[in-house]
Scaffold this motif. Structure first.
Motif, PDB file in Angstrom:
ATOM      1  N   CYS A 212       0.840  -1.206   0.000  1.00  0.00           N
ATOM      2  CA  CYS A 212       0.000   0.000   0.000  1.00  0.00           C
ATOM      3  C   CYS A 212       0.871   1.250   0.000  1.00  0.00           C
ATOM      4  CB  CYS A 212      -0.897   0.037   1.240  1.00  0.00           C
ATOM      5  SG  CYS A 212      -1.967  -1.380   1.442  1.00  0.00           S
ATOM      6  N   ARG A 213       0.394   2.274  -0.728  1.00  0.00           N
ATOM      7  CA  ARG A 213       1.052   3.580  -0.706  1.00  0.00           C
ATOM      8  C   ARG A 213      -0.018   4.633  -0.433  1.00  0.00           C
ATOM      9  NH1 ARG A 213       4.488   5.340  -5.358  1.00  0.00           N
ATOM     10  NH2 ARG A 213       6.018   5.958  -3.783  1.00  0.00           N
ATOM     11  N   LEU A 214       0.127   5.375   0.636  1.00  0.00           N
ATOM     12  CA  LEU A 214      -0.846   6.394   1.006  1.00  0.00           C
ATOM     13  C   LEU A 214      -0.277   7.768   0.667  1.00  0.00           C
ATOM     14  CD1 LEU A 214      -1.904   3.851   2.399  1.00  0.00           C
ATOM     15  CD2 LEU A 214      -2.606   5.266   4.324  1.00  0.00           C
ATOM     16  N   HIS A 215      -0.753   8.311  -0.466  1.00  0.00           N
ATOM     17  CA  HIS A 215      -0.200   9.550  -1.014  1.00  0.00           C
ATOM     18  C   HIS A 215      -0.898  10.807  -0.497  1.00  0.00           C
ATOM     19  CE1 HIS A 215       2.084   7.260  -3.990  1.00  0.00           C
ATOM     20  NE2 HIS A 215       0.995   6.646  -4.364  1.00  0.00           N
ATOM     21  N   GLY A 216      -1.981  10.642   0.238  1.00  0.00           N
ATOM     22  CA  GLY A 216      -2.797  11.792   0.636  1.00  0.00           C
ATOM     23  C   GLY A 216      -4.087  11.785  -0.168  1.00  0.00           C
ATOM     24  N   SER A 217      -5.203  11.510   0.475  1.00  0.00           N
ATOM     25  CA  SER A 217      -6.453  11.302  -0.243  1.00  0.00           C
ATOM     26  C   SER A 217      -7.189  12.599  -0.584  1.00  0.00           C
ATOM     27  CB  SER A 217      -7.382  10.405   0.574  1.00  0.00           C
ATOM     28  OG  SER A 217      -7.592  10.954   1.853  1.00  0.00           O
ATOM     29  N   GLU A 218      -6.745  13.728  -0.027  1.00  0.00           N
ATOM     30  CA  GLU A 218      -7.391  15.005  -0.330  1.00  0.00           C
ATOM     31  C   GLU A 218      -6.485  15.926  -1.130  1.00  0.00           C
ATOM     32  OE1 GLU A 218      -8.747  16.720   3.281  1.00  0.00           O
ATOM     33  OE2 GLU A 218     -10.073  15.050   3.793  1.00  0.00           O
ATOM     34  N   GLU A 219      -5.203  15.944  -0.829  1.00  0.00           N
ATOM     35  CA  GLU A 219      -4.229  16.747  -1.557  1.00  0.00           C
ATOM     36  C   GLU A 219      -2.988  15.890  -1.763  1.00  0.00           C
ATOM     37  OE1 GLU A 219      -1.995  21.127  -1.316  1.00  0.00           O
ATOM     38  OE2 GLU A 219      -3.044  20.304   0.429  1.00  0.00           O
ATOM     39  N   LEU A 220      -2.642  15.655  -3.018  1.00  0.00           N
ATOM     40  CA  LEU A 220      -1.579  14.719  -3.351  1.00  0.00           C
ATOM     41  C   LEU A 220      -0.265  15.085  -2.664  1.00  0.00           C
ATOM     42  CD1 LEU A 220      -0.993  12.225  -5.131  1.00  0.00           C
ATOM     43  CD2 LEU A 220      -0.264  13.796  -6.929  1.00  0.00           C
ATOM     44  N   TYR A 221       0.323  14.121  -1.964  1.00  0.00           N
ATOM     45  CA  TYR A 221       1.603  14.209  -1.274  1.00  0.00           C
ATOM     46  C   TYR A 221       1.596  15.166  -0.071  1.00  0.00           C
ATOM     47  CZ  TYR A 221       3.093  12.178  -5.739  1.00  0.00           C
ATOM     48  OH  TYR A 221       3.204  11.390  -6.862  1.00  0.00           O
ATOM     49  N   TYR A 267       3.244   2.254   3.158  1.00  0.00           N
ATOM     50  CA  TYR A 267       4.114   3.430   3.222  1.00  0.00           C
ATOM     51  C   TYR A 267       3.315   4.717   3.067  1.00  0.00           C
ATOM     52  CZ  TYR A 267       7.596  -0.179   2.390  1.00  0.00           C
ATOM     53  OH  TYR A 267       8.366  -1.311   2.485  1.00  0.00           O
ATOM     54  N   PHE A 268       3.637   5.687   3.893  1.00  0.00           N
ATOM     55  CA  PHE A 268       3.025   7.009   3.784  1.00  0.00           C
ATOM     56  C   PHE A 268       3.899   7.883   2.891  1.00  0.00           C
ATOM     57  CE2 PHE A 268       0.860   5.352   7.426  1.00  0.00           C
ATOM     58  CZ  PHE A 268      -0.401   5.926   7.364  1.00  0.00           C
ATOM     59  N   ASP A 269       3.262   8.409   1.838  1.00  0.00           N
ATOM     60  CA  ASP A 269       3.966   9.239   0.854  1.00  0.00           C
ATOM     61  C   ASP A 269       3.467  10.682   0.882  1.00  0.00           C
ATOM     62  OD1 ASP A 269       5.791   9.717  -1.210  1.00  0.00           O
ATOM     63  OD2 ASP A 269       4.308   9.297  -2.771  1.00  0.00           O
ATOM     64  N   ASN A 270       2.731  11.045   1.926  1.00  0.00           N
ATOM     65  CA  ASN A 270       2.314  12.446   2.098  1.00  0.00           C
ATOM     66  C   ASN A 270       3.451  13.181   2.803  1.00  0.00           C
ATOM     67  OD1 ASN A 270       1.822  10.865   4.367  1.00  0.00           O
ATOM     68  ND2 ASN A 270       0.058  12.063   5.040  1.00  0.00           N
ATOM     69  N   THR A 271       4.564  13.303   2.073  1.00  0.00           N
ATOM     70  CA  THR A 271       5.837  13.719   2.670  1.00  0.00           C
ATOM     71  C   THR A 271       6.135  15.210   2.551  1.00  0.00           C
ATOM     72  OG1 THR A 271       6.888  13.071   0.598  1.00  0.00           O
ATOM     73  CG2 THR A 271       6.929  11.466   2.378  1.00  0.00           C
ATOM     74  N   ASP A 272       5.332  15.975   1.785  1.00  0.00           N
ATOM     75  CA  ASP A 272       5.678  17.373   1.557  1.00  0.00           C
ATOM     76  C   ASP A 272       5.586  18.207   2.828  1.00  0.00           C
ATOM     77  OD1 ASP A 272       6.185  16.776  -1.015  1.00  0.00           O
ATOM     78  OD2 ASP A 272       4.561  17.924  -1.909  1.00  0.00           O
ATOM     79  N   LYS A 273       4.838  17.734   3.787  1.00  0.00           N
ATOM     80  CA  LYS A 273       4.816  18.377   5.100  1.00  0.00           C
ATOM     81  C   LYS A 273       5.354  17.356   6.102  1.00  0.00           C
ATOM     82  CE  LYS A 273       1.011  21.513   3.969  1.00  0.00           C
ATOM     83  NZ  LYS A 273      -0.333  22.018   4.338  1.00  0.00           N
ATOM     84  N   LEU A 274       4.929  17.426   7.344  1.00  0.00           N
ATOM     85  CA  LEU A 274       5.408  16.492   8.356  1.00  0.00           C
ATOM     86  C   LEU A 274       4.461  15.329   8.569  1.00  0.00           C
ATOM     87  CD1 LEU A 274       6.736  18.966  11.051  1.00  0.00           C
ATOM     88  CD2 LEU A 274       8.084  17.374   9.704  1.00  0.00           C
ATOM     89  N   HIS A 275       3.468  15.186   7.692  1.00  0.00           N
ATOM     90  CA  HIS A 275       2.398  14.242   7.980  1.00  0.00           C
ATOM     91  C   HIS A 275       2.811  12.782   7.869  1.00  0.00           C
ATOM     92  CE1 HIS A 275       0.100  17.782   8.191  1.00  0.00           C
ATOM     93  NE2 HIS A 275      -0.190  17.915   6.908  1.00  0.00           N
ATOM     94  N   ALA A 276       3.732  12.447   6.971  1.00  0.00           N
ATOM     95  CA  ALA A 276       4.070  11.044   6.760  1.00  0.00           C
ATOM     96  C   ALA A 276       4.558  10.356   8.040  1.00  0.00           C
ATOM     97  CB  ALA A 276       5.090  10.902   5.633  1.00  0.00           C
ATOM     98  N   PRO A 277       5.583  10.871   8.717  1.00  0.00           N
ATOM     99  CA  PRO A 277       6.011  10.177   9.942  1.00  0.00           C
ATOM    100  C   PRO A 277       4.963  10.206  11.041  1.00  0.00           C
ATOM    101  CG  PRO A 277       7.258  12.220   9.631  1.00  0.00           C
ATOM    102  CD  PRO A 277       6.489  11.981   8.376  1.00  0.00           C
ATOM    103  N   GLU A 278       4.200  11.297  11.136  1.00  0.00           N
ATOM    104  CA  GLU A 278       3.154  11.379  12.150  1.00  0.00           C
ATOM    105  C   GLU A 278       2.072  10.341  11.895  1.00  0.00           C
ATOM    106  OE1 GLU A 278       1.768  15.359  11.910  1.00  0.00           O
ATOM    107  OE2 GLU A 278       3.471  16.225  12.985  1.00  0.00           O
TER     108      GLU A 278
END
Length: 311
Positions: A212-221, A267-278
């Protein structure tokens, strides 16, 4: 043997994370080892943009715990530029670049295709036939590299182990049973990609793992996942690892539950902010992957998060 759950992040070198996820003053060279102590797997992005060197893979293996796994992303030269035409040289170059230096820390290999790439059954089947099933086959393939790898190729294998492959598509033309049948025949995982921009389906095609790759379901990455959304993913993970039928979502070619317990790589791919590790750590806690191993509820997590925000 129980199925394994590995929640992680896509990449680890991000400037906004320094002083936030990474402690202030932590050197850049120590970021991988720090992240690998938090997550049991990380998706490597650098291999997508260019071939690495054997020494790089060797260093990554040395900097991570014994039970750690890397997912390695295949080169865009093959998937986006060549678009699977004449795939043998770039595929051989990729494996000759030192991927096998990771040894037992080499997890799934990710093959991501661009939104403009449409399903061509013959072309895709020819590509899947080339994918090595184990490290010995990958080493044999690496020996077919071209002159660009002369003097820098790694052709050894070490202990032989099975290889897993996962395919991420981004064009609607792939949403047909013929594509799912191809993946199932070759035991390649269909990447369950959660995103606002590309098609998301929940079909299981590999016998022993889910990717699975979670890219951000409302705003990409960029967009974070709400507690309720993460709880939904936790329920899906529990179903996959227990062999129970998972009916939450849309499917291309649904089949009867096979009761197979599958490992999960998410894997969380919403990396443009701090959301992925959180978000990754939140999901790990919901699944009991924090110290002590006890699952906690969304309500408990929300209360803790709100209390931390007020502090």
């Amino acid at each position: 043997m129980p199925a394994n759950i590995r929640i992680g992040i896509s990449g680890w070198t991000y400037k906004p994370w320094r002083g936030a996820f990474y402690p202030k003053g932590l050197g850049i060279k120590r970021e991988l080892s720090f992240a690998a102590e938090v997550f049991r797997s990380i998706e490597v992005n650098g291999t997508f943009y260019g071939l690495q060197r054997p020494s790089t893979f060797e260093r990554w293996a040395e900097e991570t715990p014994d039970d750690f796994l890397f997912s390695v992303k295949g080169p865009r030269f093959l998937t986006h530029i060549k678009r699977l035409r004449e795939p043998l040289p770039p595929l051989a170059n990729f494996f000759a670049s030192g991927v096998l230096k990771l040894g037992g820390k080499l997890g799934p290999l990710l093959w991501q295709f661009p939104p403009s790439f449409q399903f061509d059954e013959k072309l895709f089947e020819d590509f899947l036939k080339l994918l090595p099933a184990d490290s010995d086959a990958a080493a044999h393939l690496s020996r077919k590299h071209d002159e660009r790898m002369n003097g820098r190729a790694f052709l050894g294998t070490g202990r032989d182990h099975a290889l897993r492959h996962a395919v991420e598509i981004r064009h609607e033309s792939f949403l047909v049973p013929a594509f799912v049948d191809l993946l199932r025949h070759h035991k390649v995982a269909f990447v369950i990609a959660d995103t606002v921009s590309y098609p998301c389906r929940m079909d299981l095609t590999a016998d022993d793992f889910v990717y699975c790759r979670l890219h951000g379901s409302e705003e990409l990455y960029r967009s974070r996942y709400a507690p309720e959304a993460l709880e939904r993913w936790a329920k899906r993970v529990k179903a996959w690892t227990s062999g129970r039928a998972m009916k939450d979502g849309r499917f291309i070619a649904p089949t009867r539950a096979d009761r197979k317990k599958r490992d999960v790589f998410l894997y969380f791919d919403n990396t443009d902010k701090l959301h992925a590790p959180e978000d990754a750590q939140f999901l790990m806690r919901l699944l009991g992957q924090e110290p002590g191993g006890q699952e906690i509820s969304v309500d408990t997590m929300r209360t803790a998060t709100e209390g931390h925000a007020r502090a």
